[in-house]
Design a protein around this motif. Structure first.
Motif, PDB file in Angstrom:
ATOM      1  N   ASP A   1       4.297 -54.085  -5.078  1.00 25.54           N
ATOM      2  CA  ASP A   1       4.078 -53.073  -4.043  1.00 25.54           C
ATOM      3  C   ASP A   1       2.598 -53.092  -3.690  1.00 25.54           C
ATOM      4  OD1 ASP A   1       2.682 -51.473  -5.976  1.00 25.54           O
ATOM      5  OD2 ASP A   1       4.576 -50.579  -6.614  1.00 25.54           O
ATOM      6  N   GLY A   2       2.142 -52.075  -2.954  1.00 27.60           N
ATOM      7  CA  GLY A   2       0.763 -52.077  -2.490  1.00 27.60           C
ATOM      8  C   GLY A   2      -0.276 -52.009  -3.581  1.00 27.60           C
ATOM      9  N   ASN A  11      -1.274 -52.935 -12.306  1.00 22.19           N
ATOM     10  CA  ASN A  11      -1.371 -51.869 -11.323  1.00 22.19           C
ATOM     11  C   ASN A  11      -2.835 -51.523 -11.110  1.00 22.19           C
ATOM     12  OD1 ASN A  11      -1.554 -48.918 -10.411  1.00 22.19           O
ATOM     13  ND2 ASN A  11       0.612 -49.363 -10.116  1.00 22.19           N
TER      14      ASN A  11
END
Length: 349
Positions: free
Chosen positions: A310-311, A335
């Motif tokens: 994801d972003g 992350n």
């Protein structure tokens, strides 16, 4: 999704023809191992990881592919043998797969390390086409890439592959011998248009210090912004002092050198970054995205799989050389969110 490579192998010397002189050989412990797509699922809540599907790869006639070399000149001329010392046949479509992506149409593209080659497969594992540099026998593949790519270092073809805006991007693992790979840090990024089966761009990427920093590409993944990618650069070391970096790169303002003309005797790899700049050749820009060694991904020297989750999150997986040296396969989720949630009132960071 991931994939194995050529299979467990060992290099050495053996007298394979009985003439009393040992030849340089590579022993394939699983010579008929079939390359494949491997789908898996990871549950971050309980840490469980399970393989959900394996799709074996076949040629257009339904014959299984293998991980054996294509030509006698591959692998610095090593003779492929099995554990019993029997000489193995070369496989013109044999694959040492190093990168995988799923295109929007549901087909798959994989990069090959034997030489700068990319494979295109149907979802069921049937080969659509293999693309290779010009100047090779037709049974090895469709020669569409510039012939200079044949000057890659042995077994250091396309290590990384990415897909963006209808184009496939393939990254050479290390600089090609143009003239000498160890004397340059210039990597070529190839832009391939599947619709026309033509090369539409080449861009230059400068690796970190070849003398003490990273000296090879691990993998790449496209970002949402056109022209931007994440790229793993690595060395061959282990532990916290090793170099395992992910860079965010941007090719948007880099010079497309596909048809560029240089002075007689000059080569793109032979020019220093300063000399490229003097000639008006802009290289790909890069900035550090994540230091994997600093973040604890230190048990392996080969982080060679990269995917955007994801972003804020990317997934990294390593090549464990089929367990040689006791190295496990490790899936890392990185992350890099800098969000701060000082209250619980709105449910958002």
């Amino acid at each position: 999704m991931t994939h194995p490579d050529l299979g467990p192998s060992q290099t050495g010397n053996a007298d394979v023809d009985g003439d009393g002189t040992e030849e340089r050989v590579r022993t394939y412990l699983l010579p008929d191992l079939e390359p494949r797509f491997v789908r898996f699922e990871y549950n971050p809540n309980d840490g469980n990881l399970s393989i959900t599907e394996q799709v074996l790869l076949r040629d257009q006639n339904g014959n299984p592919l293998s991980g054996r070399p294509n030509l006698e000149t591959d692998d610095t001329g090593r003779i492929p043998i099995d554990e019993q010392g029997n000489v193995l046949e070369f496989d013109p479509l044999g694959a040492d797969l190093e990168g995988i992506l799923r295109a929007p149409d549901g087909t798959y593209w994989l990069s090959d390390e034997y030489r700068p080659a990319i494979y295109h497969f149907q979802a069921d594992g049937t080969l659509i086409e293999r693309y290779v540099p010009q100047g090779l026998p037709p049974e090895v593949g469709n020669g569409v890439f510039p012939e200079v790519y044949n000057q890659r270092r042995a077994n250091r073809g396309f290590e990384a592959i990415a897909y963006q805006d209808g184009k496939v991007y393939a990254f050479i693992q290390t600089p090609i011998n143009n003239p000498v790979s160890q004397e340059t840090a210039t990597i070529r990024i190839l832009e391939f248009d599947p619709a026309t089966e033509t090369i539409t761009g080449e861009y230059l990427y400068i690796q970190d210090d070849m003398g003490g920093g990273s000296d090879k590409i691990g993998d790449a993944a496209a970002l949402n912004q056109i022209g931007e990618f994440l790229v793993i650069e690595r060395d061959s070391g282990f532990g916290p002092d090793s170099v395992k970096n992910i860079y965010r790169i941007d090719i948007a303002n880099a010079t497309n050198v596909l048809d560029i003309t240089l002075e007689e005797g000059e080569t793109l790899e032979g020019l220093s970054p300063e000399e490229l700049d003097v000639r008006g050749i802009e290289v790909v820009t890069k900035e550090l995205y994540a230091d994997l060694a600093e973040l604890g991904y230190t048990f392996t020297d080969k982080p060679e799989g990269l995917a955007v989750v994801d972003g804020d999150t990317v997934a990294v997986i390593n090549d464990n050389d089929f367990g040689e040296g006791g190295v496990p396969i490790g899936l890392g989720l990185v992350n890099l969110s800098n969000g701060l949630d000082p209250s619980d009132r709105d449910g958002a960071i």
